[in-house]
Design an enzyme around this catalytic site. Structure first.
Site, PDB file in Angstrom:
ATOM      1  N   CYS A   1     -36.412 -20.818 119.686  1.00 19.54           N
ATOM      2  CA  CYS A   1     -37.163 -19.162 119.430  1.00 19.54           C
ATOM      3  C   CYS A   1     -38.471 -19.256 120.187  1.00 19.54           C
ATOM      4  O   CYS A   1     -38.486 -18.434 121.392  1.00 19.54           O
ATOM      5  CB  CYS A   1     -37.147 -19.199 117.880  1.00 19.54           C
TER       6      CYS A   1
HETATM    7  N1  NAD Z   1     -32.434 -22.496 115.159  1.00 21.83           N
HETATM    8  C1  NAD Z   1     -32.945 -21.803 114.517  1.00 21.83           C
HETATM    9  O1  NAD Z   1     -34.075 -22.114 113.949  1.00 21.83           O
HETATM   10  C2  NAD Z   1     -33.138 -20.116 114.875  1.00 21.83           C
HETATM   11  C3  NAD Z   1     -33.868 -19.370 114.005  1.00 21.83           C
HETATM   12  C4  NAD Z   1     -34.061 -17.976 114.187  1.00 21.83           C
HETATM   13  C5  NAD Z   1     -32.967 -17.422 115.079  1.00 21.83           C
HETATM   14  N2  NAD Z   1     -32.264 -18.159 115.871  1.00 21.83           N
HETATM   15  C6  NAD Z   1     -31.245 -17.607 116.707  1.00 21.83           C
HETATM   16  O2  NAD Z   1     -29.882 -17.632 116.383  1.00 21.83           O
HETATM   17  C7  NAD Z   1     -28.918 -17.790 117.461  1.00 21.83           C
HETATM   18  C8  NAD Z   1     -28.260 -19.271 117.458  1.00 21.83           C
HETATM   19  O3  NAD Z   1     -29.035 -20.294 117.252  1.00 21.83           O
HETATM   20  P1  NAD Z   1     -28.581 -21.717 116.868  1.00 21.83           P
HETATM   21  O4  NAD Z   1     -30.117 -22.429 116.711  1.00 21.83           O
HETATM   22  O5  NAD Z   1     -27.877 -21.653 115.508  1.00 21.83           O
HETATM   23  O6  NAD Z   1     -27.851 -22.139 118.003  1.00 21.83           O
HETATM   24  P2  NAD Z   1     -26.825 -23.545 117.868  1.00 21.83           P
HETATM   25  O7  NAD Z   1     -26.784 -23.811 119.725  1.00 21.83           O
HETATM   26  O8  NAD Z   1     -27.306 -24.531 117.139  1.00 21.83           O
HETATM   27  O9  NAD Z   1     -25.276 -22.967 117.614  1.00 21.83           O
HETATM   28  C9  NAD Z   1     -24.625 -22.049 118.338  1.00 21.83           C
HETATM   29  C10 NAD Z   1     -23.205 -22.488 118.019  1.00 21.83           C
HETATM   30  O10 NAD Z   1     -22.567 -21.281 118.659  1.00 21.83           O
HETATM   31  C11 NAD Z   1     -21.171 -22.044 119.307  1.00 21.83           C
HETATM   32  N3  NAD Z   1     -20.581 -20.994 120.499  1.00 21.83           N
HETATM   33  C12 NAD Z   1     -21.337 -20.953 121.742  1.00 21.83           C
HETATM   34  N4  NAD Z   1     -20.630 -20.030 122.344  1.00 21.83           N
HETATM   35  C13 NAD Z   1     -19.390 -19.706 121.449  1.00 21.83           C
HETATM   36  C14 NAD Z   1     -18.454 -18.868 121.351  1.00 21.83           C
HETATM   37  N5  NAD Z   1     -18.182 -18.434 122.734  1.00 21.83           N
HETATM   38  N6  NAD Z   1     -17.576 -18.768 120.546  1.00 21.83           N
HETATM   39  C15 NAD Z   1     -17.778 -19.489 119.289  1.00 21.83           C
HETATM   40  N7  NAD Z   1     -18.916 -20.224 119.037  1.00 21.83           N
HETATM   41  C16 NAD Z   1     -19.736 -20.390 120.333  1.00 21.83           C
HETATM   42  C17 NAD Z   1     -22.128 -23.330 119.849  1.00 21.83           C
HETATM   43  O11 NAD Z   1     -20.731 -24.201 120.141  1.00 21.83           O
HETATM   44  C18 NAD Z   1     -22.744 -23.541 118.831  1.00 21.83           C
HETATM   45  O12 NAD Z   1     -22.023 -24.532 117.671  1.00 21.83           O
HETATM   46  C19 NAD Z   1     -29.930 -17.802 118.638  1.00 21.83           C
HETATM   47  O13 NAD Z   1     -29.892 -16.570 119.086  1.00 21.83           O
HETATM   48  C20 NAD Z   1     -31.081 -18.342 118.257  1.00 21.83           C
HETATM   49  O14 NAD Z   1     -32.200 -17.807 118.963  1.00 21.83           O
HETATM   50  C21 NAD Z   1     -32.111 -19.623 115.800  1.00 21.83           C
END
Ligand code: NAD
Length: 455
Positions: free
Chosen positions: A293
């Protein structure tokens, strides 16, 4: 929504709202990562029937077998959700069974530090043919204001096999529409001081019906939903929160550099300033930003700002200061070695902590990775220890291919470098057994020893 306004809802939305309120609604969550998996478990625990969607077959298989792949989520939680009907699949046709679809896919930067919305776009493309009349589709991925309206809605509409359109901002349609909202995720990995359901959830719909459906859905798992007037406001709220952190961390990082020159302990200063009961919120310096983030999200806004001939100077400056911190760490190691009459070239360094912050198993954008590269460039031999990572392979930029080194024979290293202040480490013992300790996190707070370099 009041009973009066419910009465004016078209039938397709009213039915959906009733299913959500009675928790009969089926919730589909696309992207089962750090955000999507815990969210699935929360909905499942609250009594909703949850289906998770991911293109990563390993995650789907692990979940089917009741296994967790996120350290802080015990396998028992997955098994309990499964007993309540939680399933995971890569078959997007099952989206059409859902009442609500929530997308939690990555939003990284490209090599040129521009927003990479390919995951959001691909997800919307895969979902579009299966979107059903009256469904509420919510994007949670962090992104710049305008993404939902300018990118997601056109892709969903173009791919709709039933020719559905998003409900317009005008009068409510009785049929042929679905609803779209944006709601940012506010997870703080490793933070145990606030229960997730106590974190208010900001929700902005493309129009009021979408806001209501999405907010009511989230009220099923969070104590409060904060309704805002548009998807753009919801998108920018998340960016403001993260830019606020990024800029303030840069401020304390810069002040730390000055304090070091002045011989003042910045950590003591922050602790003292924190006693002010108003107008001050503590941020802490460190070896550089990490995680999915704070190092990334601000640049989504600075990229978008260019469309408006606007320079986001605070973001750029904060980025510059924060990105210089790994080099400062390397300089401090060199200085420390120098006092021991050792050159960086040929020295043996043990890095403690690969995760970007304490007590979590997340390596994304971790400054430890950059520091390893920089130390190696100067000829140092670097090993690491991190209880959360038995191995470190290929990352976004680096292919380190390293294995965790046991925490014994500390006296064999020329320097022990604390990059992440995991709670499990015994810092007094580490200091007493090491020749030189470089501490980037104030993990050795209160310890007085000539071999500690705080940086
Ligand atoms: N990790 C955090 O602490 C956090 C906090 C706030 C916001 N976010 C935001 O949330 C969003 C997700 O982050 P995250 O940390 O969960 O990411 P992540 O990489 O842990 O998980 C994303 C998932 O999406 C899947 N994916 C990718 N493309 C796909 C598709 N076309 N169809 C289906 N699944 C698909 C991936 O395989 C993965 O399992 C991002 O925008 C991030 O900025 C994350």
């Amino acid at each position: 929504m009041s009973n009066n306004s419910q009465a004016v809802l078209p039938k397709i939305a009213r039915e959906r709202l009733e299913r959500i309120e009675s928790r009969k609604a089926k919730v589909g969550i696309i992207g089962l990562g750090y955000v999507g998996l815990p969210l699935s478990l929360l909905f499942s625990e609250a009594g909703f029937t949850v289906t998770g969607f991911d293109i990563d077959d390993k995650k789907v298989t692990d979940l089917a077998a009741g296994r967790s792949y996120i350290f802080r989520i015990p396998a028992e939680e997955i098994q309990s959700a499964r007993s309540k009907g939680f399933t995971a699949t890569s078959d997007f046709s099952k989206l059409s069974d859902q009442d609500a679809v929530i997308m939690c896919v990555p939003t990284p930067l490209t090599e040129h530090r521009e927003p990479d919305l390919s995951y959001v776009e691909n997800t919307a493309k895969s979902a579009a043919p299966w979107i059903r009349e009256g469904q509420i589709v919510i994007l949670e991925s962090t992104t710049y204001p305008g993404t939902t309206e300018e990118l997601m809605i056109p892709v969903l509409e173009a791919g709709s096999s039933a020719g559905l359109k998003v409900q317009s901002k005008g009068s409510a349609a009785e049929k042929g529409v679905f609803y779209v909202a944006f709601s940012p995720e506010r997870e703080d990995p490793g933070n145990t001081s606030v229960a997730r359901r106590d974190i208010p959830k900001v929700v902005g719909g493309h129009e009021p019906i979408a806001t209501e459906l999405a907010a009511t859905l989230y009220e099923g798992i969070f104590k409060r939903a904060i309704r805002v007037s548009s998807t753009n406001v919801a998108e920018m709220t998340k960016l403001l929160e993260n830019i606020y952190r990024c800029v303030n961390i840069a401020l304390v990082n810069e002040l730390k550099l000055l304090a070091l020159r002045m011989g003042v302990d910045i950590w003591e200063v922050i602790d003292a300033a924190s006693t002010k009961p108003f107008g001050f919120h503590p941020f802490y310096p460190g070896p550089g930003l990490g995680g999915h983030c704070i190092p990334i999200d601000p640049f989504y806004l600075s990229w978008k700002a260019k469309e408006y001939d606007f320079n986001t100077r605070f973001i750029e400056l904060a980025g510059e200061v924060n990105e210089s911190m790994p080099a400062h760490v390397v300089q401090s190691v060199a200085k420390g070695l120098n006092t021991h009459k050792k050159a960086m070239n040929g020295s043996k360094i043990l890095m403690l902590g690969m995760a970007y912050k304490k007590d979590i198993d997340d390596l994304r954008e971790s400054p430890s990775l950059t520091v390893i590269e920089l130390l190696r460039e100067q000829g140092a031999e670097v090993l690491y220890n991190d209880p959360y990572f038995p191995k470190v392979g290929r990352g976004r930029h680096y292919n380190l291919n390293m294995t965790c080194t046991p925490l014994d024979k500390l006296d064999e290293y020329d320097c022990v470098l604390i990059m992440t202040d995991h709670s499990d480490y015994n810092y007094p013992e580490i200091v007493s057994k090491s020749k030189l300790v470089v501490d980037t996190r104030n993990a050795t707070k209160g310890l007085k020893a000539a071999n500690i370099v705080r940086c």
